[in-house]
Design a protein around this motif. Structure first.
Motif, PDB file in Angstrom:
ATOM      1  N   SER A  89       8.865 -10.984   1.939  1.00 56.13           N
ATOM      2  CA  SER A  89       7.472 -11.197   1.889  1.00 56.13           C
ATOM      3  C   SER A  89       6.887 -10.375   2.832  1.00 56.13           C
ATOM      4  O   SER A  89       5.762  -9.666   2.690  1.00 56.13           O
ATOM      5  N   GLU A 147       4.341  -7.289   2.537  1.00 59.90           N
ATOM      6  CA  GLU A 147       2.988  -7.015   3.091  1.00 59.90           C
ATOM      7  C   GLU A 147       2.725  -5.641   3.911  1.00 59.90           C
ATOM      8  O   GLU A 147       1.679  -5.240   3.706  1.00 59.90           O
ATOM      9  N   THR A 161       2.660  -2.887   1.260  1.00 64.17           N
ATOM     10  CA  THR A 161       1.240  -3.082   0.418  1.00 64.17           C
ATOM     11  C   THR A 161       0.505  -2.098   1.372  1.00 64.17           C
ATOM     12  O   THR A 161      -0.559  -1.459   1.049  1.00 64.17           O
ATOM     13  N   GLU A 162       0.264  -2.843   2.635  1.00 65.52           N
ATOM     14  CA  GLU A 162      -0.494  -1.964   3.659  1.00 65.52           C
ATOM     15  C   GLU A 162      -0.479  -0.411   3.659  1.00 65.52           C
ATOM     16  O   GLU A 162      -1.460   0.204   3.687  1.00 65.52           O
ATOM     17  N   THR A 219       5.348  -7.946  -3.302  1.00 66.44           N
ATOM     18  CA  THR A 219       5.795  -9.131  -2.813  1.00 66.44           C
ATOM     19  C   THR A 219       7.070  -9.530  -2.719  1.00 66.44           C
ATOM     20  O   THR A 219       7.885  -8.468  -3.032  1.00 66.44           O
TER      21      THR A 219
END
Lengths: 311, 267, 311, 267
Positions: B55, B59, B62-63, B77
């Motif tokens: 997770s 993250e 994703t950033e 995810t």
């Protein structure tokens, strides 16, 4: 005799019989048979759901399913322990299972074909188990009653998880919803059959009721289960595969089609889709683990001997 | 250092995830019912750690606007990483992906991996990345239990019967070469070490031997003779760079089948 | 002696030595070693490609791959038969393989990680094999030369199929093209290493050349292979992972980076990624098939006995 | 009758495809090298037949505007049917999807299936559908070879050593119940039979027994005692309706993994 009178009095007063108490042989035998069958069911029941651990579609679901199957192994263990208070060993009971002289719940002789089956087992099979087992928490034999309290608490957790799987599927893609409906269509009647034959054909029931091992008849429990499911199915937005299913205002209960008891008898007697597979699986695990159990025993014996020398 | 941290999280998370997947295969076929419970429990711990680690990695990705090729963008995810990467994108060590073999092989893998994870998480508790340090603080306690469980069984099997001794020794010999990879340094571990994010794995090996060797000795097992440098013995590696054994892609085909068959579905 | 003179004359005249002919012991041993290694390579070589039969991405590719792996088993069989003309049995040779006293091509100790590896093996590994083997069709030992003619014909078919797989991938989706490039990156240097150590370090070469078992040196063949691949890679639209690779006008050949011969030696001596796996696989298949081979032998013996009684 | 014909083609094609997939698992692990060649050859024949049958089924589905759910419309090819259906959409009999077991189990499956396929294709040569008749004419010759191969091995193993006899008998006993499904009639077979498209499978059973029983006798094996009606014995079925064993979805996960991982790609 005095012993029989004391036993009857305890039962009559809704008190518990404990391992140290005298009890009639047939009471003991009935309990051993029932608790063992229940324990075997937990252990064999790991297989159909275990079938989807490796393929669970999210890590969260994988964790929940692992925990559930682990719970089942745990239930099996303390049910065997409850049976052992009646003077049999777990090994003896496992042998009786392997020899086909004791049974496990016939529901586990159906295959889990899709992920939705994991949901259907949780919702329907665990749901039926709970309806069957909640009254057992008041069973007259203390160790069994106490084991059932713990089992039921966890089972209702499992049932909710199964329901949640189906809810997610039924509100998901069309393929997911179809998968959920298909699972319910396949598990509905086998779940109804879990309550056993109709009262008229039930052989052990009357005596078990008198002993307060059993509190309600097969048909009473089945009706309770149906009434419960109808409501929940509506919220799920999924159908139950019975065109005759409808509310009966007079009886204040649902009318429904009985499961096929001939099929139930066939599955119980060994001819379900997975009977051979489930027993082969269990036997193979047991046989392949023999060297490990022997090693553990040999090591324990060595340690005991060493402790003696040291003492 | 975000990129390096992501990579470290994938290594740790993939180790945990693939170990869990292999342990899960034991459910309902363990040699004792108690062991069904124990192995499922360890698998559960590993899935739990994998979820936290992946997770976090997700993250960060994703950033950074990154995602696995098969996911094609969007929020990354834990499930994106677990279910939509191919074997060439997995970063786990080879040891965890090896087939379960018999119970002795599984136990050898458990001992070696949990001793390493225990030490690595111990170190990471002091990571300058606080979130990683928090995950490590939880995971190290679980690893201690796994290590204890593996230790007990190695001793029981090694010092049990002649048959169990033979099998346990064979398992130790078979798995030992794969432990070298756990301690291999590369550019990434060097940079992470400098930044205080993660341990230089090579520094863990002495401590690891200090755990493992006494267990083998108590189990009356021979510690496989090897040099530590690859030139001195067979030291298969490549997992950290996505070069796996032929086993991993089969494991993933099974693990990912349902998730991939329903793109975009929620479960 | 006369025999030696006759042998030398046959070799000198580019004629074939046949099984009935006298031959020097060392010639016989060299041939046995080489043919056996070749046969073992075909049999072990089934594994890396066989790894993708179950997952071939189309039915057409599955059929082609099945046929190819079947061909390899066939090559193994007639190469063992060729070796048997030299006075050893297949069982003896298989035992020598299991004991580690005979080798197979070290290329098969690398794993096939993706489908593109099937293409890369076809194009590069079979390609290198053909370059190695075409001269063997003129080998001085008749049975080997004749076996190689058949093998080479089929291998060139396989090579074309591998090339076609890569061509399809490189003209497919970006993921497919990346898969193809990745496979070539991993298989290029191991393929170059298939030609053996550089001539300077090659122990057996000089004698084999004199006997006309071998016709070209390792380095000559390697160069031929590189020159061939450069052209084909261009058509594929894929790169070869060697920044030093370029045309040398003076030599009329490509300069290129030599493979890592230390790695080659390590893989040959047993420490490649898959040496243990390949041998374990073969040993297990052999061991698990023992009861079948025994049954076949027992049945054949019974039939022979019955025929005798009947006669 | 197009719909019924499509369904028949799926049954025949899926039998062949799944049988091929299981046989393919033997490649490089057969008990003799000659057997590697032989089993691969049979697998190849089955893939060949599957391609003809599924291609034809795909054309009929395309005409009818049907396609598997996962394909989401478009032209239906042999690969659409092989790679984009779930196990609930496969129509093969259970026998072919059962795990390979030991060599005796594989040979029992081969004998029983090839005798049935031989008889069924024999019948289909006279199908009123000419294209199906043509496929059958090719496939029946191959089935005859498969049957011969299975027959020889059943006899060798049954009349070989005590060990091989024991294994072969156990294999026959294990697989026999699954043969009933091959001959089960349902609405579809009745309609096909009336239209002259395909054999009513039940009519093939006597001929099948006439092939199989003498082989078992020559192999000194007991023919398992059973009644033919399900009530008289265990007769697992459901494959024709997409109700399979738990084994099939694993087989498909592996078979389809690559094709599904690259939607729309050409190979």
């Amino acid at each position: 005799s005095d012993l029989q009178e004391y036993f009857d009095a305890v039962i009559g007063a809704d008190q518990k019989i404990e391992p140290r108490d005298w009890m009639p042989d047939s009471y003991r035998k009935t309990l051993i048979r029932q608790i063992a069958q229940h324990a075997h069911s937990e252990i064999i029941g790991m297989q159909p759901e275990g079938n989807w651990i490796s393929r669970a579609p999210s890590l969260k679901r994988k964790a929940i399913l692992l925990a559930k199957v682990q719970d089942e192994a745990g239930h099996g263990l303390y049910l065997y322990a409850a049976a052992e208070t009646l003077g049999v060993t777990r090994d003896e009971l496992v042998d009786l299972l392997f020899e086909g002289r004791q049974k496990y719940s016939s529901i586990f002789n159906y295959p889990t074909l899709t992920w939705a089956d994991v949901g259907a087992i949780g919702w329907l099979v665990d749901g039926a188990a709970i309806v069957n087992q909640v009254p057992l928490c008041r069973c007259s034999y203390g160790p069994y009653a106490r084991a059932m309290i713990r089992v039921c608490k966890e089972e209702s957790f499992h049932q909710r998880q199964g329901y949640e799987i189906l809810h997610t599927l039924s509100h998901g893609t069309p393929a997911q919803k179809a998968m959920a409906q298909d699972a319910i269509d396949r598990w509905w009647y086998p779940s109804l059959a879990m309550f056993g034959p109709p009262d008229a054909d039930s052989t052990h029931s009357a005596q078990s009721m008198a002993w307060k091992i059993k509190r309600f008849s097969n048909d009473e429990l089945r009706q309770r289960f149906v009434d419960m499911c109808v409501q929940q199915a509506e919220i799920l937005g999924l159908g139950l595969p019975d065109p005759e299913l409808r509310w009966n205002e007079q009886r204040q209960a649902h009318d429904f089609t009985q499961p096929d008891y001939t099929e139930l008898m066939r599955v119980i007697s060994g001819d379900g889709p997975c009977n051979r597979q489930r027993m082969d699986h269990r036997r193979r695990a047991h046989a392949e683990g023999a060297w490990v159990r022997e090693a553990a025993a040999a090591y324990a014996a060595k340690q005991a001997a060493r402790a003696e020398v040291a003492a | 250092m975000k990129k390096e941290l992501t990579e470290l999280l994938l290594r740790l998370g993939d180790d945990a995830l693939i170990a869990a997947q292999r342990l899960g295969e034991w459910v309902s076929v363990a040699p004792e019912m108690e062991e069904d419970v124990a192995l499922a429990n360890i698998a559960l711990d590993q899935v739990g750690a994998a979820r936290l680690l992946l997770s976090y990695a997700g993250e960060l990705m994703t950033e950074a606007g990154e995602s696995p090729a098969a996911a094609g963008g969007g929020v990354v995810t834990e499930d994106t990483l677990a279910y939509l990467r191919d074997d060439r994108e997995f970063r786990n060590c080879l040891l965890v992906e090896l087939p379960n073999g018999d119970f002795a092989v599984t136990i050898a893998k458990l001992l070696f991996l949990s001793a390493y994870q225990r030490l690595h998480y111990d170190w990471l508790v002091a990571s300058t990345d606080e979130r990683l340090a928090g995950i490590a603080a939880k995971a190290r306690k679980e690893s201690a239990y796994h290590l204890d469980h593996g230790t007990q069984w190695v001793i029981r099997l090694g010092d049990g019967t002649a048959e169990s001794h033979r099998r346990m020794q064979a398992a130790v010999d078979e798995i030992w070469p794969y432990t070298h990879e756990l301690f291999q340094a590369d550019d990434l571990t060097r940079r992470l070490d400098e930044a205080g994010f993660g341990a230089a794995p090579a520094t863990l090996r002495d401590a690891w031997l200090a755990i493992v060797e006494p267990v083998l000795a108590q189990a009356t097992l021979d510690r496989p003779a090897d040099g530590w440098a690859p030139a001195d013995g067979w030291a298969p590696a490549g997992g950290r760079a996505g070069l796996h054994t032929e086993h991993l892609s089969y494991l993933l085909a099974e693990m990912q089948v349902l998730h991939r068959a329903h793109p975009g579905a929620h479960w």
